[in-house]
Design a protein around this motif. Structure first.
Motif, mmCIF file in Angstrom:
data_model
loop_
_atom_site.group_PDB
_atom_site.id
_atom_site.type_symbol
_atom_site.label_atom_id
_atom_site.label_comp_id
_atom_site.label_asym_id
_atom_site.label_seq_id
_atom_site.Cartn_x
_atom_site.Cartn_y
_atom_site.Cartn_z
ATOM 1 N N MET A 94 0.861 -0.904 -0.310
ATOM 2 C CA MET A 94 -0.011 0.221 0.122
ATOM 3 C C MET A 94 0.589 1.398 0.106
ATOM 4 O O MET A 94 2.035 1.159 0.424
ATOM 5 N N ILE A 106 -4.893 6.138 10.109
ATOM 6 C CA ILE A 106 -4.751 4.706 8.997
ATOM 7 C C ILE A 106 -4.106 4.007 9.164
ATOM 8 O O ILE A 106 -3.912 3.163 9.400
ATOM 9 N N ILE A 156 -2.924 -0.818 -3.922
ATOM 10 C CA ILE A 156 -3.763 -0.243 -2.911
ATOM 11 C C ILE A 156 -2.960 0.724 -2.585
ATOM 12 O O ILE A 156 -2.202 1.128 -1.846
ATOM 13 N N TYR A 179 -4.067 -1.660 -8.056
ATOM 14 C CA TYR A 179 -5.965 -2.490 -8.281
ATOM 15 C C TYR A 179 -6.717 -1.492 -7.450
ATOM 16 O O TYR A 179 -7.827 -1.927 -7.346
ATOM 17 N N GLY A 180 -5.755 -1.464 -6.509
ATOM 18 C CA GLY A 180 -7.386 -0.342 -5.534
ATOM 19 C C GLY A 180 -7.475 0.410 -5.053
ATOM 20 O O GLY A 180 -6.518 0.801 -4.343
ATOM 21 N N ILE A 181 -7.951 1.664 -5.020
ATOM 22 C CA ILE A 181 -8.126 2.690 -3.976
ATOM 23 C C ILE A 181 -9.411 2.997 -2.502
ATOM 24 O O ILE A 181 -9.955 2.473 -2.960
ATOM 25 N N TRP A 182 -8.648 3.630 -1.401
ATOM 26 C CA TRP A 182 -9.326 3.391 -0.443
ATOM 27 C C TRP A 182 -9.508 5.283 0.197
ATOM 28 O O TRP A 182 -8.222 5.344 0.382
ATOM 29 N N PHE A 184 -10.760 8.122 1.402
ATOM 30 C CA PHE A 184 -10.773 8.600 2.663
ATOM 31 C C PHE A 184 -11.686 10.535 2.573
ATOM 32 O O PHE A 184 -11.856 10.941 3.323
ATOM 33 N N ALA A 196 -10.669 -0.294 -8.370
ATOM 34 C CA ALA A 196 -11.572 -1.126 -6.881
ATOM 35 C C ALA A 196 -11.975 -0.146 -6.354
ATOM 36 O O ALA A 196 -10.484 0.883 -6.237
ATOM 37 N N LEU A 197 -12.397 0.339 -5.568
ATOM 38 C CA LEU A 197 -12.993 2.095 -4.696
ATOM 39 C C LEU A 197 -13.521 1.478 -3.469
ATOM 40 O O LEU A 197 -14.540 1.314 -3.899
ATOM 41 N N LYS A 198 -13.133 1.742 -2.731
ATOM 42 C CA LYS A 198 -14.561 2.299 -1.601
ATOM 43 C C LYS A 198 -13.724 3.737 -0.272
ATOM 44 O O LYS A 198 -12.698 3.382 -0.535
ATOM 45 N N VAL A 199 -15.343 3.922 -0.499
ATOM 46 C CA VAL A 199 -15.338 5.085 0.727
ATOM 47 C C VAL A 199 -15.037 5.675 1.819
ATOM 48 O O VAL A 199 -15.900 4.364 2.252
ATOM 49 N N VAL A 200 -14.866 5.456 2.169
ATOM 50 C CA VAL A 200 -14.740 6.032 4.196
ATOM 51 C C VAL A 200 -15.408 7.380 4.022
ATOM 52 O O VAL A 200 -14.000 8.212 4.404
ATOM 53 N N HIS A 201 -16.081 7.841 4.555
ATOM 54 C CA HIS A 201 -16.495 9.007 4.685
ATOM 55 C C HIS A 201 -16.497 9.587 6.174
ATOM 56 O O HIS A 201 -17.993 9.820 6.977
#
Lengths: 223, 223
Positions: A94, A106, A156, A179-182, A184, A196-201
């Protein structure tokens, strides 16, 4: 890295709703396993997790015949299988962009899971942060991000920057074949279909909580 | 503190879906305001936020006649109104239970917003953490939590403990008449109807991301 979509035993794609519940199953199963519990029924899992027993049976049925009528699930086996489905038995490289409060948070948080998640570098634009260390990770100049992505394959990328920078960082990640993005940052970034994408707000979550603190008689409460 | 449910101008309750979008509107409007932009059309907002223009008009219509045909929304006015609806122009007293990596992270993060959110105390059970300071907040013995809740009115309690402790902490919060709970423990805690609750599951989010990193051809991708 395997990029084939997981299918259930009937060869159907596993739905996003099931995928979203898998980490939760894993949490509970890990606790059970750590407590030395070897088998658990869907009824008992239901009591612990708040999902209905039939929902649990249906979810876990996607992954093979772990449950035996009247005998329950083998905790260790099921836990391991879910980890495998999620891909948690692999190692991910990462990078974290943004070394402010949130990026530090994080980084500290992820550092606990070094076996699965290895933070290769942090990046920031602020001169006073560059070359400092956070949890043993050196903060590098954001100008180096592209080169680092080119040099080593990063799986990531985490964005903890301001809203203004988030899309530009996401673009560099995509260009660098991450490959993926997290994400914030309190903004929705656009990425191509294959990333790939996941979001934390965090702030959205807190602000929504504040609304309900002020409107506690609202029956349509989001718990 | 006002505990009346907000209604829209037609006197109907505002739906949770709209409430969930309000913090996002506020983020974008704050950025616009900081950039000196005075007016914005629903079309322009739509382009920035990814919601349809008609969704935006419908959402913002709940709160009064901010939009004028062909003239757009007054950014400052709308931003301020949404802050007021959410309750962000007030001051909230918080306590954080769990002074580990995650608790420290959240404390650092919230400390930036001192004007709205005041962390009155942190708590932990670990002797080596008690009486240390995090962002200027003293970590107290978890045994003192009840007394602190009795002494001063705390609005929001944050749980960053392990799963095992989370429900017990939530129970103490409820007993201590806290208004809202922000739960970061990877477990769903139960609280009575009149207590607000929002959940952030960091590890679930990361694990779900990992799944999609491994299954990037899944078209039902959760972005």
């Amino acid at each position: 890295m395997n990029t084939l979509t997981k299918t259930n035993k009937a060869g159907e794609k596993i739905s996003p709703a099931v995928i979203r519940r898998l980490p939760r199953y894993r949490s509970y199963l890990s606790d059970l396993q750590n407590s030395g519990i070897e088998r658990i029924s869907s009824d008992k899992l239901s009591g612990m997790m708040g999902y209905t027993a039939s929902q649990i049976r249906q979810d876990l049925n996607n992954f093979g015949g772990f449950g035996q009528q009247g005998y329950g699930y083998n905790v260790a086996l099921l836990n391991n299988e879910i980890a495998e489905i999620l891909g948690l038995n692999k190692h991910y490289k990462m990078v974290i962009v943004g070394a402010g409060h949130l990026g530090t948070a994080i980084t500290n948080y992820i550092s606990v899971y070094r076996r699965e998640f290895e933070i290769r570098a942090m990046f920031d634009i602020k001169r006073e942060l560059i070359d400092t260390e956070i949890s043993g990770i050196r903060v590098r100049d954001i100008a180096d991000l592209e080169a680092v992505l080119k040099e080593e394959h990063i799986d990531i990328g985490v964005i903890t920057t301001s809203r203004k920078s988030a899309q530009a960082i996401a673009d560099v990640f995509v260009e660098g074949e991450i490959y993926g993005i997290w994400n914030f940052a309190a903004i929705d970034v656009s990425v191509p279909e294959h990333v790939a994408l996941k979001v934390v707000h965090l702030s959205d979550s807190l602000h929504e909580l504040v609304y309900y603190v002020n409107n506690r008689d609202n029956p349509s409460f989001q718990k």
